[in-house]
Enzyme design. Structure first.
Site, PDB file in Angstrom:
ATOM      1  N   GLY A  79      39.907  44.294  45.260  1.00  0.00           N
ATOM      2  CA  GLY A  79      40.537  44.947  44.185  1.00  0.00           C
ATOM      3  C   GLY A  79      41.106  43.978  43.099  1.00  0.00           C
ATOM      4  O   GLY A  79      40.333  42.277  42.919  1.00  0.00           O
TER       5      GLY A  79
ATOM      6  N   ARG B  45      47.645  43.151  37.971  1.00  0.00           N
ATOM      7  CA  ARG B  45      49.238  42.656  37.782  1.00  0.00           C
ATOM      8  C   ARG B  45      49.384  40.678  37.837  1.00  0.00           C
ATOM      9  O   ARG B  45      50.578  40.139  37.275  1.00  0.00           O
ATOM     10  CB  ARG B  45      49.835  42.898  38.693  1.00  0.00           C
TER      11      ARG B  45
ATOM     12  N   GLY C 297      40.821  53.243  44.993  1.00  0.00           N
ATOM     13  CA  GLY C 297      42.073  53.402  46.203  1.00  0.00           C
ATOM     14  C   GLY C 297      41.521  52.839  47.030  1.00  0.00           C
ATOM     15  O   GLY C 297      40.333  52.739  47.951  1.00  0.00           O
TER      16      GLY C 297
ATOM     17  N   ASP D 196      45.880  40.656  50.859  1.00  0.00           N
ATOM     18  CA  ASP D 196      46.405  40.484  50.084  1.00  0.00           C
ATOM     19  C   ASP D 196      47.741  40.003  51.069  1.00  0.00           C
ATOM     20  O   ASP D 196      48.713  39.684  50.242  1.00  0.00           O
ATOM     21  CB  ASP D 196      46.776  40.900  48.772  1.00  0.00           C
TER      22      ASP D 196
ATOM     23  N   GLY E 252      55.103  51.342  49.973  1.00  0.00           N
ATOM     24  CA  GLY E 252      54.783  53.142  50.548  1.00  0.00           C
ATOM     25  C   GLY E 252      55.949  52.712  51.320  1.00  0.00           C
ATOM     26  O   GLY E 252      56.042  51.517  51.822  1.00  0.00           O
TER      27      GLY E 252
ATOM     28  N   GLU F  11      53.762  56.457  48.612  1.00  0.00           N
ATOM     29  CA  GLU F  11      53.232  55.204  47.585  1.00  0.00           C
ATOM     30  C   GLU F  11      54.938  55.199  46.921  1.00  0.00           C
ATOM     31  O   GLU F  11      55.087  56.053  46.097  1.00  0.00           O
ATOM     32  CB  GLU F  11      52.098  55.526  46.854  1.00  0.00           C
TER      33      GLU F  11
ATOM     34  N   LYS G 258      42.566   9.669  47.859  1.00  0.00           N
ATOM     35  CA  LYS G 258      41.838  10.108  47.825  1.00  0.00           C
ATOM     36  C   LYS G 258      40.284   9.956  48.475  1.00  0.00           C
ATOM     37  O   LYS G 258      40.033   9.308  48.747  1.00  0.00           O
ATOM     38  CB  LYS G 258      41.087  10.775  46.505  1.00  0.00           C
TER      39      LYS G 258
ATOM     40  N   ASN H  93      46.572  -5.612  53.988  1.00  0.00           N
ATOM     41  CA  ASN H  93      47.551  -5.514  52.755  1.00  0.00           C
ATOM     42  C   ASN H  93      47.274  -5.055  51.316  1.00  0.00           C
ATOM     43  O   ASN H  93      46.509  -6.081  50.497  1.00  0.00           O
ATOM     44  CB  ASN H  93      48.342  -6.200  53.247  1.00  0.00           C
TER      45      ASN H  93
ATOM     46  N   ASN I 278      36.873   3.585  41.377  1.00  0.00           N
ATOM     47  CA  ASN I 278      35.636   3.993  40.979  1.00  0.00           C
ATOM     48  C   ASN I 278      35.377   4.917  40.839  1.00  0.00           C
ATOM     49  O   ASN I 278      33.614   4.724  40.993  1.00  0.00           O
ATOM     50  CB  ASN I 278      36.640   5.270  42.485  1.00  0.00           C
TER      51      ASN I 278
HETATM   52  C1  UD1 Z   1      49.539  48.898  49.711  1.00  0.00           C
HETATM   53  C2  UD1 Z   1      49.706  50.097  50.576  1.00  0.00           C
HETATM   54  C3  UD1 Z   1      51.278  50.054  49.877  1.00  0.00           C
HETATM   55  C4  UD1 Z   1      51.863  49.247  50.852  1.00  0.00           C
HETATM   56  C5  UD1 Z   1      51.566  48.221  50.340  1.00  0.00           C
HETATM   57  C6  UD1 Z   1      51.505  46.486  50.922  1.00  0.00           C
HETATM   58  C7  UD1 Z   1      48.271  52.638  49.341  1.00  0.00           C
HETATM   59  C8  UD1 Z   1      47.948  53.259  48.726  1.00  0.00           C
HETATM   60  N1  UD1 Z   1      49.525  51.646  49.407  1.00  0.00           N
HETATM   61  O1  UD1 Z   1      50.367  48.761  47.858  1.00  0.00           O
HETATM   62  O2  UD1 Z   1      51.863  51.536  51.196  1.00  0.00           O
HETATM   63  O3  UD1 Z   1      53.553  49.070  50.748  1.00  0.00           O
HETATM   64  O4  UD1 Z   1      50.187  47.857  49.892  1.00  0.00           O
HETATM   65  O5  UD1 Z   1      50.818  45.777  50.508  1.00  0.00           O
HETATM   66  O6  UD1 Z   1      47.421  51.544  50.452  1.00  0.00           O
HETATM   67  N2  UD1 Z   1      41.732  46.968  47.319  1.00  0.00           N
HETATM   68  C9  UD1 Z   1      40.315  47.453  47.635  1.00  0.00           C
HETATM   69  N3  UD1 Z   1      40.222  48.804  46.695  1.00  0.00           N
HETATM   70  C10 UD1 Z   1      40.505  49.651  45.745  1.00  0.00           C
HETATM   71  C11 UD1 Z   1      41.943  48.680  46.063  1.00  0.00           C
HETATM   72  C12 UD1 Z   1      42.534  48.266  46.678  1.00  0.00           C
HETATM   73  O7  UD1 Z   1      39.714  46.731  48.272  1.00  0.00           O
HETATM   74  O8  UD1 Z   1      39.858  50.425  45.223  1.00  0.00           O
HETATM   75  C13 UD1 Z   1      42.094  46.316  48.169  1.00  0.00           C
HETATM   76  C14 UD1 Z   1      43.126  45.261  47.011  1.00  0.00           C
HETATM   77  O9  UD1 Z   1      42.075  44.468  46.902  1.00  0.00           O
HETATM   78  C15 UD1 Z   1      44.132  44.422  47.750  1.00  0.00           C
HETATM   79  C16 UD1 Z   1      44.436  45.634  49.103  1.00  0.00           C
HETATM   80  O10 UD1 Z   1      43.583  46.847  49.188  1.00  0.00           O
HETATM   81  O11 UD1 Z   1      43.598  43.822  48.359  1.00  0.00           O
HETATM   82  C17 UD1 Z   1      45.600  46.611  48.505  1.00  0.00           C
HETATM   83  O12 UD1 Z   1      46.065  46.655  46.948  1.00  0.00           O
HETATM   84  P1  UD1 Z   1      46.705  47.109  46.504  1.00  0.00           P
HETATM   85  O13 UD1 Z   1      46.015  47.905  45.244  1.00  0.00           O
HETATM   86  O14 UD1 Z   1      47.099  45.616  46.458  1.00  0.00           O
HETATM   87  O15 UD1 Z   1      47.806  47.772  47.382  1.00  0.00           O
HETATM   88  P2  UD1 Z   1      49.671  47.850  46.823  1.00  0.00           P
HETATM   89  O16 UD1 Z   1      49.685  48.570  45.669  1.00  0.00           O
HETATM   90  O17 UD1 Z   1      50.095  46.770  47.248  1.00  0.00           O
HETATM   91 CA    CA Z   2      48.897  44.491  47.787  1.00  0.00          CA
END
Ligand code: UD1
Ligand code: CA
Length: 406
Positions: free
Chosen positions: A12, A16, A80, A105, A142, A157, A320, A346, A355
């Site tokens: 994704g 946001r 999606g 995520d 969801g 959703e 460091k 010390n 450095n």
């Molecule tokens: C999603 C779920 C939701 C759930 C929530 C929990 C779906 C439709 N919805 O919503 O039910 O409550 O997670 O956190 O699954 N991603 C892809 N490819 C895409 C779209 C998304 O790899 O085309 C990945 C994103 O990078 C992310 C994960 O899928 O890591 C979830 O996508 P995100 O858009 O964050 O879904 P939510 O709206 O949070």
């Molecule tokens: Ca998410």
């Protein structure tokens, strides 16, 4: 291939978060979110991982590139979560085992929850099993829709919920276990007729039920763990939760943390028994601290810091990429960078290692039992022999020490 694999969704863009960095590389307590998800899979004995990448894929692959048990799969357009899973079809079409699906995520996921999910899935012989959470504020997630008998009917959703469904507090944290064959059969039938015009993975659930298969939901996820990070606010919230977990682990293993909310310890830190971490200490990076040390208040430990046992670092001391051997004292206002410091050295108030010469970083070597007077500057590269006594307020370069020897 073993009988269980996992797919992690990480393609994704994250509009946001308003970020150029791929979302799953954003750090929680010093590690990218995706690292935590990969870790729990391994802790739950899932070796083979398929990670879906898209936006910023080169950066993500580069970070985790050494892991040979990860298959990186590109989702060219983010259509999606269902579409993302479909990108694995050519790899998994003939796989007859179980496939877990997780999101990159969701860094707060725990291995025990995954084990519960897998166990439930096997015991019930379900086609699909989800782990759910009950949230006081379910907005954004969801919702789990159940019938009057408590049987799961599907996931709706947030954006597609009716006002009635909006009040449901049971949510989908996106922890799923599927019979692989059933998963891909049902995903073939998912259509993008929803508010976002996306192929939702969540729509696969009601299709699986409609086809007469068994779907089970187990309320196994603590509310705190369920968070998916979609915004910078949630990123900081996840950081706080993770920080508490890290500190709790240290306190269980015998480390005193005087003021937990005012202390920050990186997930990659190791700390020995009976060490005391005073307030306002900030530890970032790979840092190893021995036993019986006293660190802080207001200490800043950075990547590559190694402290032996009985080391004392006090106020406004920054370290460091340096090793401080047993018994070193640096109680006030010091900077120690790129240094090897011997036993019982010390380091007086305000003494520092210089450095960086404006072009490159240089190393400092301080042997055992050296005394460095307050306010001294050691100009690197420099090698201070054992037992040397440096007067307060000295600026010492390598040549000054040679002069002394002659
Ligand atoms: C999603 C779920 C939701 C759930 C929530 C929990 C779906 C439709 N919805 O919503 O039910 O409550 O997670 O956190 O699954 N991603 C892809 N490819 C895409 C779209 C998304 O790899 O085309 C990945 C994103 O990078 C992310 C994960 O899928 O890591 C979830 O996508 P995100 O858009 O964050 O879904 P939510 O709206 O949070
Ligand atoms: Ca998410």
């Amino acid at each position: 291939m073993s009988d269980r694999v996992a797919i992690i969704l990480a393609a994704g863009i994250s509009s946001r978060m308003n970020t150029k960095l791929p979302k799953v590389l954003h750090e929680v307590c010093g590690r990218p979110m995706l690292a935590y998800v990969i870790d729990v899979c391994r802790q739950a004995d899932i070796e083979k991982l398929y990670v879906i990448v898209g936006y910023g894929k080169e950066q993500v692959i580069e970070y985790f590139g050494d892991d040979k048990n990860i298959v990186w799969i590109e989702q060219k357009e983010q259509k999606g979560t269902g579409h993302a899973v479909m990108c694995c079809k050519e790899y998994l079409a003939n796989f007859t085992g179980d496939t877990l699906i997780l999101c990159g995520d969701g860094p707060l996921i725990r291995a025990e929850t995954l084990k519960t999910l897998i166990e439930k899935h096997q015991r019930e012989m379900s086609a699909a099993t989800l782990a759910t959470a009950i949230l006081d504020y379910p907005t954004g997630y969801g919702r789990i829709v159940r019938d009057g008998y408590g049987n799961i009917q599907g996931i709706v959703e947030d954006g597609d919920c009716s006002p009635q469904q909006k009040t449901i507090k049971e949510v989908n944290p996106s922890y799923y276990c599927f019979k692989n064959k059933v998963l891909f059969e049902s995903l073939d039938k998912v259509t993008p007729d929803n508010v976002k015009k996306e192929y939702y993975l969540t729509d696969a659930l009601h299709l699986i039920i409609e086809a007469g298969h068994k779907v089970t939901a187990v309320t196994a996820v603590a509310a705190e763990d369920a968070m998916g990070v979609n915004s910078r606010q949630q990123l900081s919230e996840a950081g706080k939760i993770m920080q508490r977990r890290i500190q709790d682990k240290f306190m269980r293993t015998g480390v005193t943390i005087v003021d937990p909310p005012n202390t920050w310890i990186d997930a990659r830190t190791q700390i020995g028994q009976d060490t005391v971490i005073e307030p306002f200490t900030y530890i970032h990076g790979r840092v190893r601290i021995g036993s019986n040390c006293r660190v802080g208040p207001f200490a800043h430990l950075r990547d590559g810091t190694v402290l032996g046992d009985d080391v004392v670092l006090g106020v406004f001391t920054e370290v460091k990429n340096s090793t401080l051997s047993d018994g070193v004292r640096a109680r006030h206002h010091s900077y120690i960078g790129d240094s090897q410091v011997g036993k019982n050295v010390n380091i007086g108030a305000g003494a520092i290692t210089a450095n960086f010469d404006g072009e490159k970083i240089n190393a400092t070597q301080i042997s055992d039992n050296v005394f460095i007077g307050s306010g001294s500057i050691l100009v690197a590269p420099i090698n201070v022999p054992a037992g040397t006594h440096i007067k307060p307020g000295s600026t010492v370069a390598a040549k000054d020490l040679q002069d002394k020897k002659e």
